[in-house]
Structures are given as structure tokens and as C-alpha cells.
Design an enzyme around this catalytic site. Structure first.
Site, PDB file in Angstrom:
ATOM      1  N   GLY A 199       1.067  -5.324  -1.470  1.00  0.00           N
ATOM      2  CA  GLY A 199       1.218  -3.879  -1.414  1.00  0.00           C
ATOM      3  C   GLY A 199       1.896  -3.409  -0.140  1.00  0.00           C
ATOM      4  N   ASN A 213      -7.816   4.688  -1.211  1.00  0.00           N
ATOM      5  CA  ASN A 213      -8.592   3.452  -1.140  1.00  0.00           C
ATOM      6  C   ASN A 213      -9.990   3.654  -0.555  1.00  0.00           C
ATOM      7  OD1 ASN A 213      -6.432   3.826   0.924  1.00  0.00           O
ATOM      8  ND2 ASN A 213      -7.690   2.376   2.054  1.00  0.00           N
ATOM      9  N   SER A 233      -0.363  -4.289  -6.055  1.00  0.00           N
ATOM     10  CA  SER A 233      -0.786  -5.535  -5.414  1.00  0.00           C
ATOM     11  C   SER A 233      -1.795  -6.261  -6.303  1.00  0.00           C
ATOM     12  CB  SER A 233      -1.427  -5.196  -4.062  1.00  0.00           C
ATOM     13  OG  SER A 233      -1.846  -6.370  -3.425  1.00  0.00           O
ATOM     14  N   ALA A 234      -1.539  -7.560  -6.550  1.00  0.00           N
ATOM     15  CA  ALA A 234      -2.330  -8.305  -7.543  1.00  0.00           C
ATOM     16  C   ALA A 234      -3.810  -8.469  -7.174  1.00  0.00           C
ATOM     17  CB  ALA A 234      -1.707  -9.692  -7.754  1.00  0.00           C
ATOM     18  N   HIS A 235      -4.117  -8.550  -5.857  1.00  0.00           N
ATOM     19  CA  HIS A 235      -5.512  -8.878  -5.509  1.00  0.00           C
ATOM     20  C   HIS A 235      -6.469  -7.707  -5.666  1.00  0.00           C
ATOM     21  CE1 HIS A 235      -6.051  -7.264  -1.270  1.00  0.00           C
ATOM     22  NE2 HIS A 235      -4.741  -7.185  -1.365  1.00  0.00           N
ATOM     23  N   THR A 278      12.459 -17.858  -1.640  1.00  0.00           N
ATOM     24  CA  THR A 278      12.106 -18.608  -2.846  1.00  0.00           C
ATOM     25  C   THR A 278      10.865 -17.980  -3.478  1.00  0.00           C
ATOM     26  OG1 THR A 278      13.040 -20.585  -1.895  1.00  0.00           O
ATOM     27  CG2 THR A 278      11.467 -20.907  -3.695  1.00  0.00           C
ATOM     28  N   CYS A 298     -15.620   0.889  14.641  1.00  0.00           N
ATOM     29  CA  CYS A 298     -15.503  -0.510  15.073  1.00  0.00           C
ATOM     30  C   CYS A 298     -15.011  -1.418  13.957  1.00  0.00           C
ATOM     31  CB  CYS A 298     -16.823  -1.030  15.586  1.00  0.00           C
ATOM     32  SG  CYS A 298     -17.492   0.031  16.841  1.00  0.00           S
TER      33      CYS A 298
HETATM   34  N1  PLP Z   1      -2.152   0.477  -0.162  1.00  0.00           N
HETATM   35  C1  PLP Z   1      -3.443   0.679  -0.496  1.00  0.00           C
HETATM   36  C2  PLP Z   1      -3.848   1.998  -1.060  1.00  0.00           C
HETATM   37  C3  PLP Z   1      -4.379  -0.335  -0.316  1.00  0.00           C
HETATM   38  O1  PLP Z   1      -5.661  -0.114  -0.632  1.00  0.00           O
HETATM   39  C4  PLP Z   1      -3.953  -1.577   0.226  1.00  0.00           C
HETATM   40  C5  PLP Z   1      -4.930  -2.654   0.492  1.00  0.00           C
HETATM   41  O2  PLP Z   1      -6.084  -2.413   0.758  1.00  0.00           O
HETATM   42  C6  PLP Z   1      -2.590  -1.742   0.535  1.00  0.00           C
HETATM   43  C7  PLP Z   1      -1.730  -0.703   0.322  1.00  0.00           C
HETATM   44  C8  PLP Z   1      -2.079  -3.040   1.084  1.00  0.00           C
HETATM   45  O3  PLP Z   1      -1.999  -4.002   0.074  1.00  0.00           O
HETATM   46  P1  PLP Z   1      -1.888  -5.572   0.425  1.00  0.00           P
HETATM   47  O4  PLP Z   1      -3.212  -5.993   0.925  1.00  0.00           O
HETATM   48  O5  PLP Z   1      -1.521  -6.222  -0.869  1.00  0.00           O
HETATM   49  O6  PLP Z   1      -0.801  -5.683   1.437  1.00  0.00           O
END
Ligand code: PLP
Length: 397
Positions: free
Chosen positions: A72, A152, A200-202, A238, A327
Site C-alpha cells: 500500500g 485505518n 495491499s494484500a496483507h 522482477t 509511545c
Molecule cells: N494505507 C492505509 C490506510 C493503511 O492502513 C496501511 C497499512 O496499515 C497502508 C496504507 C500501508 O500499507 P502497506 O503496509 O501495505 O505498505
């Protein structure tokens, strides 16, 4: 083993076993470089192509509009810098919000340091931007608007379709960071008039270190990684074949569950919120009401305690969450998102984000509801902040 309840799915998800299985062959037997023209690499080229199609199908895009990235953060960097640099001759004004993930926020600040004028829009107490404020911020120099799909930390959904319609009418590029939204809420890039979208896949049961940027056909942005001819010459290196296959498998898997999973998870989240608000005095739910936020997100503030202490106590009870307290983020200030929605420092420091996912059960939520109130009570009893708060609350009566 004692109970473990993972409630930090917004930070990352596990990689689904089906996804791991799909990826497996691309580490071992099918390891050819996709750029090599011999038939041994053909399977890899086809696998990348199939994954690209799966991502496109979920977004309502065409496969030629999907570019794989390392995640991401890279997709956000590419969208903002690429769009800003390519369109500099038309103007130097970019609009974003105060609650973006640092991947957008810090990129916007970088643009600012490099001659771009950036407006950071305020949000209301639930974390939503105002369309009127956006319209007022536009000038004849505005070339790009970047507003995240879903936040997030507090899960608030933005009026993405309305922003898209407005930007399209004005001829301004619209990027949305949909890292938390893809495969969790329905997205249609065409109907929503989105020009650029990061994922983002994770965040949806795929592997870490792989993502994608949707670039609408006809949108001109600068290439990001210079080198070989991969990703049609726009993003060299690659290809991460196994990762891309995993991304494709994960988006197919999760979007296939969209009819049931968000509703099930949303019910559990509502049960959690209701339980917390009922059993913990002076608790505050941060963000928008259910239905206007991600179904898996709950974010609370418990005045009088420190988020880090709370996390450690929860960790001791086998519960894993996160906080917007200072923190934990490695900075002196509490979360910029919680500050932007108008929380006091004390409220932001006492925040707790719990995000649910595929493996969350009703039992898990019951366990949290039987554990968290006692921890908060105990910490408050030891806290001078809590005593001060009670005194001031009484004084104010
Ligand atoms: N944007 C948002 C809203 C996210 O929550 C995150 C990851 O927490 C990212 C971007 C960044 O993604 P990545 O961890 O795949 O770089």
C-alpha cells in the site's frame, strides 16, 4: 495453552491457507523469470495475468489498469508523486485530509517541501470530510485530490462516490487509499469515478509485501520505479510472482465472502461496542456509527488510563489490540487521526482499537467483555489522571 484473541486485523491479517497453497509452486517448481521468453516461464506469465484479472474484476476495472507494487505504501507514493510530477505544468495544488495514513500524509508533506501547495482538509467529530470544504478548497491550480476510502484507526468511510463525481466534473485527478476497504466493502472504480486506487494484500488474508495501484486508462502519471520493462514499463523490478499470485487468490477468496463475512463480523463488532459502552463507565466510541464505518472496526477512549498500559495488560490476558497513544507510534504526539476528530490528549492517550476478522468468534468477544472492564477499572484506580478527571467532572456539575 491459555486463550489468545487476535483483534488487530487492521494491522495485518494471517495469510489464508488456500492463499499459501496457491503461492507454493511459484517458490519452488515454477521459479522462472516471467520476462524470460522460454516456455518454462509461460506458467508464471499466465499466473500474473490471472491475478491481474482477479484484482480488476473485484474493482470493476480492466486488467490493463492494474499495476502490482510492493504494498500500500508504494501504491500511495506512486499515486501522489506520479500524479503531481506529471501534471505540474497544469498546477501545483494538491488536496488531501488530516486523517490519511502516513503513507499519504508524509508523501503529501514531501510534495509540499518540493514546491507543491497542499491543503489538508479537516474532518468532523466522526472523521468525515465535508464536501463543501473540499469544493471551497479547489483552485484553478488543483491537480489532485487524495481522500482515503476508510480510515485505518477509526474505520470511518468517506463519501468517495460524491468526491469522485465532483473531481471528474472539475477535471481533477482523484486518488483514494483503499488499503483498509478493498475486499471489506464494495468498490466500483468506474461507478465511483476513481482515477487512482491503492490496495495491499496483507489486509485481506494475502501475503505481506505486495499490493497494487489501479490507474484508470487515460490517466497520465509518472512512472515510479525506473529500470526494466516489467508492468508495461511503468514499474520496474522482477515480478514478485508468488506474492502476486497470493494477492490474486486472496482478493478472490475475500470478495467471494462479501455477502456473508462483513455482516457476521459487523454483528460481533456491534456486540463488542454495546458491551463495552454498557460495562465501562466514561467510555467513548471514536468514529462513525455502525453502517458508516468498516464493519470490523471498533475504537474506544477510556479516559484516565494510558493506551500502552492497557495493551500490556490485555496482552497478559492473551488479547491483542492497538492504541493511538503516543509511545506505540514512536512519536511524542498521540494519533493525528484522534486529534483531528477533536479528542483531547487524555482521550487520545487512552484509546484502544480492536479490529475483528475471519477467525473472530462470539466466544472471543465474550472473553474480551469479561476481561477488559476489570483491567480498565484496575488501571483507573491506580491513576492520578482518573482521580483528577473525576474531581473535575464533579466540579463541573
Ligand atoms: N494505507 C492505509 C490506510 C493503511 O492502513 C496501511 C497499512 O496499515 C497502508 C496504507 C500501508 O500499507 P502497506 O503496509 O501495505 O505498505
Amino acid at each position: 495453552m491459555s486463550r489468545q484473541v487476535y483483534l488487530d486485523y487492521a494491522a495485518t491479517t494471517f495469510t489464508a491457507p488456500e492463499v499459501v497453497s496457491a503461492m507454493g509452486p511459484y517458490f519452488t517448481e515454477s521459479f522462472g523469470n516471467p520476462s524470460s521468453i522460454y516456455s518454462f516461464s509461460e506458467r508464471n506469465r499466465k499466473a500474473i495475468d490471472a491475478a491481474r484479472q482477479k484484482v480488476a474484476d473485484v474493482l470493476g476495472a480492466s486488467k490493463e489498469e492494474i499495476y502490482f507494487t510492493s504494498g500500500g505504501t508504494e501504491a500511495d507514493n506512486w499515486a501522489l508523486k506520479g500524479a503531481a510530477w506529471r501534471n505540474r505544468s497544469k498546477g501545483n495544488h494538491v488536496i488531501t485530509t488530516k486523517i490519511e495514513h502516513h503513507a499519504v500524509l508524509h508523501t503529501a508533506q514531501f510534495l509540499q517541501e518540493n514546491g507543491f501547495d497542499v491543503t489538508f482538509l479537516d474532518v468532523d467529530a466522526e472523521g468525515r470530510i465535508s464536501l463543501d470544504e473540499l469544493k471551497k478548497a479547489v483552485t484553478d491550480k488543483t491537480i489532485l485530490v487524495s481522500v482515503m476510502f476508510a480510515n485505518n484507526e477509526i474505520g470511518t468511510l468517506q463519501p468517495v462516490a460524491e468526491i469522485g463525481t465532483f473531481c471528474r466534473e472539475k477535471g481533477i485527478l482523484f486518488h483514494t487509499d483503499a488499503v483498509q476497504a478493498v475486499a471489506h466493502v464494495p468498490i466500483d472504480v468506474k461507478a465511483m469515478n476513481i482515477d487512482l486506487l491503492s490496495l495491499s494484500a496483507h489486509k485481506f488474508y494475502g501475503p505481506k509485501g505486495v499490493g497494487a495501484l489501479y490507474i484508470r486508462k487515460g490517466v497520465r502519471i509518472d512512472n515510479f520505479m525506473h529500470g526494466g520493462g516489467q508492468e508495461r514499463g511503468r514499474r520496474a523490478t522482477t515480478e514478485n510472482v508468488a506474492g502476486i499470485v497470493g494477492l490474486g487468490a486472496a482478493i478472490e477468496l475475500t470478495s467471494g465472502r462479501m455477502d456473508t463475512a462483513p455482516a457476521r463480523i459487523g454483528r460481533l463488532r456491534d456486540m463488542l461496542v454495546e458491551g463495552v459502552m454498557k460495562t465501562i463507565p466514561h467510555a467513548k466510541l471514536n468514529g462513525a456509527p455502525s453502517g458508516e464505518r468498516l464493519p470490523n472496526n471498533a475504537n474506544f477512549s477510556f479516559i484516565g488510563i494510558e493506551g500502552e498500559t492497557l495493551l500490556l495488560d490485555l496482552d497478559g490476558a492473551g488479547i491483542y489490540g492497538s492504541t493511538g497513544s503516543a509511545c506505540s507510534s514512536g512519536s511524542l504526539d498521540p494519533s493525528h487521526v484522534l486529534m483531528a476528530i477533536g479528542l483531547s490528549h487524555e482521550q487520545a492517550h487512552g484509546s484502544l482499537r480492536l479490529t475483528l476478522g475471519e477467525e473472530t468468534t462470539e466466544e472471543d468477544i465474550r472473553y474480551v467483555l469479561s476481561t477488559l472492564p476489570g483491567i480498565v477499572k484496575h488501571r483507573r484506580e491506580m491513576s492520578p489522571l482518573w482521580e483528577d478527571y473525576l474531581k473535575s467532572a464533579e466540579g463541573g456539575r
